[in-house]
Design an enzyme around this catalytic site. Structure first.
Site, mmCIF file in Angstrom:
data_model
loop_
_atom_site.group_PDB
_atom_site.id
_atom_site.type_symbol
_atom_site.label_atom_id
_atom_site.label_comp_id
_atom_site.label_asym_id
_atom_site.label_seq_id
_atom_site.Cartn_x
_atom_site.Cartn_y
_atom_site.Cartn_z
ATOM 1 C CB THR A 187 -0.876 0.035 1.259
ATOM 2 O OG1 THR A 187 -0.019 0.091 2.392
ATOM 3 C CG2 THR A 187 -1.763 -1.184 1.365
ATOM 4 C CD GLU A 332 -5.279 -2.709 1.809
ATOM 5 O OE1 GLU A 332 -5.616 -2.053 0.803
ATOM 6 O OE2 GLU A 332 -4.700 -2.195 2.785
ATOM 7 C CE LYS A 440 -17.819 12.601 13.162
ATOM 8 N NZ LYS A 440 -17.415 11.681 14.182
ATOM 9 C CD1 TRP A 445 -19.277 12.770 10.176
ATOM 10 C CD2 TRP A 445 -19.835 10.958 8.992
ATOM 11 N NE1 TRP A 445 -18.799 11.674 10.837
ATOM 12 C CE2 TRP A 445 -19.124 10.537 10.134
ATOM 13 C CE3 TRP A 445 -20.277 9.987 8.088
ATOM 14 C CZ2 TRP A 445 -18.854 9.209 10.396
ATOM 15 C CZ3 TRP A 445 -20.010 8.667 8.354
ATOM 16 C CH2 TRP A 445 -19.301 8.283 9.497
HETATM 17 P P1 ADP Z 1 -3.737 4.035 -1.026
HETATM 18 O O1 ADP Z 1 -4.162 5.257 -1.810
HETATM 19 O O2 ADP Z 1 -3.971 4.144 0.450
HETATM 20 O O3 ADP Z 1 -2.482 3.389 -1.432
HETATM 21 P P2 ADP Z 1 -5.153 2.380 -2.774
HETATM 22 O O4 ADP Z 1 -4.323 2.847 -3.888
HETATM 23 O O5 ADP Z 1 -5.332 0.961 -2.533
HETATM 24 O O6 ADP Z 1 -4.703 2.921 -1.416
HETATM 25 O O7 ADP Z 1 -6.492 3.164 -2.870
HETATM 26 C C1 ADP Z 1 -7.639 2.743 -2.232
HETATM 27 C C2 ADP Z 1 -8.493 3.905 -1.855
HETATM 28 O O8 ADP Z 1 -8.671 4.803 -2.946
HETATM 29 C C3 ADP Z 1 -9.875 3.482 -1.496
HETATM 30 O O9 ADP Z 1 -9.935 3.021 -0.166
HETATM 31 C C4 ADP Z 1 -10.657 4.774 -1.695
HETATM 32 O O10 ADP Z 1 -10.518 5.647 -0.605
HETATM 33 C C5 ADP Z 1 -9.960 5.388 -2.868
HETATM 34 N N1 ADP Z 1 -10.701 5.108 -4.097
HETATM 35 C C6 ADP Z 1 -10.461 4.168 -5.009
HETATM 36 N N2 ADP Z 1 -11.324 4.245 -6.033
HETATM 37 C C7 ADP Z 1 -12.153 5.264 -5.750
HETATM 38 C C8 ADP Z 1 -13.265 5.873 -6.416
HETATM 39 N N3 ADP Z 1 -13.714 5.469 -7.600
HETATM 40 N N4 ADP Z 1 -13.876 6.903 -5.784
HETATM 41 C C9 ADP Z 1 -13.460 7.348 -4.587
HETATM 42 N N5 ADP Z 1 -12.401 6.846 -3.936
HETATM 43 C C10 ADP Z 1 -11.759 5.817 -4.502
#
Ligand code: ADP
Length: 542
Positions: A187, A332, A440, A445
């Site tokens: 991640t 994940e 918040k 929210w």
């Molecule tokens: P990180 O950015 O923490 O490395 P990832 O690349 O796995 O994690 O991204 C996952 C996160 O990206 C999701 O939990 C969500 O918050 C956001 N995300 C992914 N696709 C979308 C979408 N279409 N709209 C809004 N948020 C999204």
């Protein structure tokens, strides 16, 4: 009755074997780091992957050991997808946009045996190599003529094409346990140290089936697929595997991800389907609109990783007749969880209602279940209004991060995504925020995603980011940060009045700050935490 059907392990190598037998002449086109365009077929891909599998064995890479890549989307990276996973080792894709210290941490944590890298990343490798003990071998993904001169690397440096030349293509893909690891992606560590997510052969193949379906990414042998989303981040959303499964032509952009380069590639290679994050599509749309261009072959584009603003969906669909598939996922989840495609009765809805649906992240693929829960842990109704913590479970959801030092993330068998969402009665999920980004105000929210979506509808807004800023009376109030389009003299009052009637009055940000740029993270997403550090006290008295 038992044993009626054959039992075969679901293996990544089977995807390649299928593509070689049934789509051997289908093309794979790659823009290379060396500057030219390379073409070959699935037959060549399979032959070279087997040669590389023999090379890995000569290098002493054992089953289960990690082999890393630091590379753009291209055919050599694709060969490693199959040679490494197919032979039973674990393909660890490294994100080159991470900080050197984070890369070193990840390489050590994964105990990578070999690191393959594109020439672009030589300086990064030279900085990382002295900081890591585990990899003893680095391989430059190029030929002898382009091998770099380098000093100061205390490990062995080898040449990709030399390795291939030394080995033949006779190799039997081993029959592996389908639950063993095939690849590994960390991640991006926006909330603490990066965590490794190992995917299994089984989870990868099941994700591939689900991703290819008509209501998912809708892929077939007639498609020409351009994965703009990087192969170094969650396996390019699974598209390299999908292309093998369905026999689609693949087009790889290499390092050229600007709007002009992408547009040229889309047109010359007759791309029908592409996939990427909104920031990349913004660049493409700006270029195409500035030159008055159209898309002659592209029919669909998958947009995910961050919310797809309605203005972007409109631009693609109305101006360019390119259907937008809004998708949600995460590292994940291998990564796809939901895709927004219409149900039958929604196809005849007025356009405005369709856009409202398309702003949602969509329906769960078969193989994934989802629910939203309140702060008491109880499931919330699917009424499109109640917002709660989004949890998922399914065949390609992680239950254990890589390494003994990391606890299982599951709660009662569900994976907590860290996203806040609603689900409507038709099963369409909509992310309203990440839990750490939520605003918040007076205990209620406010969805930053909804506010950004409205801001993007304004024709003079190029980038919009809404963050929570501390407030003496309401605890937090929304603050809108905006990058204006070139030449615009948009004033904050004018932009704020644009919100009238578009969101509840108390959701309207109290102020707008115009900025030149916003910081982007390693996967092209806005780093809201940095902006909160910078602007979080905006509403507090000096
Ligand atoms: P990180 O950015 O923490 O490395 P990832 O690349 O796995 O994690 O991204 C996952 C996160 O990206 C999701 O939990 C969500 O918050 C956001 N995300 C992914 N696709 C979308 C979408 N279409 N709209 C809004 N948020 C999204």
């Amino acid at each position: 009755m038992q044993g009626l059907m054959m039992q075969q392990s679901l293996l990544v190598s089977a995807l390649l074997t299928h593509a070689e037998r049934h789509h051997s002449e289908q093309e794979i086109v790659s823009r290379r780091v060396e500057g030219d365009v390379h073409r070959y077929s699935y037959r060549h891909l399979a032959q070279r992957a087997r040669r590389m599998a023999n090379a890995l064995s000569t290098l002493g890479v054992a089953r289960g050991e990690r082999v890393a890549t630091l590379a753009w989307n291209g055919y050599r990276h694709m060969e490693l997808y199959f040679s490494v996973s197919g032979s039973g080792s674990v393909l660890h894709t490294l994100n080159p946009r991470l900080h050197v210290d984070q890369l070193a941490y990840i390489i050590e944590h994964a105990e990578d045996r070999v690191v393959f890298f594109d020439l672009t990343f030589l300086p990064l490798i030279e900085s990382v190599a002295p900081q890591v003990k585990s990899p003893k071998i680095f391989v430059a993904m190029t030929d002898r003529a382009h091998m770099p001169q380098t000093s100061g690397m205390n490990a062995m440096l080898m040449c990709y094409e030399d390795l291939l030349d030394l080995h033949d293509d006779v190799f039997e893909w081993p029959v592996l346990d389908e639950n063993s690891a095939s690849s590994l992606c960390y991640t991006s560590g926006t909330t603490g140290n990066p965590k490794g997510v190992p995917y299994s052969h089984r989870s990868t193949v099941l994700h591939t089936y689900a991703a290819a379906l008509p209501d998912s990414l809708n892929c077939s042998a007639r498609d020409v697929i351009l994965p703009v989303v990087p192969m170094f981040h969650v396996n390019a959303w699974g598209l390299p595997y999908v292309a093998c499964m369905v026999g689609a032509k693949l087009v790889f952009p290499g390092p050229a991800l600007d709007g002009k380069s992408l547009y040229e590639l889309i047109e010359t290679e007759h791309v029908t389907l592409s996939a990427g994050v909104p920031t990349v599509w913004q660049g493409l749309l700006t270029h195409v609109d500035a030159m008055g261009g159209t898309f002659s072959s592209m029919r669909r584009t998958v947009i995910g990783g961050a919310p797809c603003p309605t203005a972007m969906t409109e631009a693609f669909q109305q101006r360019h007749q390119v259907e937008v598939l809004h998708a949600w996922g995460m590292t994940e989840l291998s990564p796809i969880g939901t895709v927004c495609s219409f149900k039958a009765h929604q196809q005849s809805l007025p356009m405005a209602e369709q856009y409202t649906i398309q702003a949602k992240q969509g329906r769960a693929l078969f193989g994934i279940d989802m629910r939203i829960v309140g702060s008491d842990g109880n499931e919330l109704p699917w009424d499109g209004e109640s917002a709660g913590d989004l949890q998922v479970r399914g065949h390609w959801v992680t239950q254990q991060y890589f390494g003994a030092d990391v606890e299982s993330p599951l709660c009662d068998g569900w994976f907590p995504t860290g996203d806040i969402a609603t689900i409507d009665p038709h099963g369409f999920m909509q992310i309203t925020d990440r839990s750490k980004d939520v605003i918040k105000s007076g205990g209620e929210w406010i969805s930053s995603a909804a506010i950004e979506n409205v801001a993007y509808l304004h024709p003079e807004v190029s980038m919009a980011v809404c963050i929570a800023a501390r407030h003496p009376k309401w605890d937090e109030r929304p603050l809108l940060l905006v990058v204006k389009k070139p030449g615009s003299d948009l004033a904050s009052d004018e932009l704020l009045s644009f919100f009238n009637g578009r969101v509840a009055r108390w959701w309207t940000p109290d102020a707008v700050v115009f900025v030149d740029t916003v910081p982007l993270g390693a996967t092209g997403k806005v780093l809201k935490n940095q902006l909160r550090d910078q602007f979080g006290d905006y509403y507090l008295p000096a």
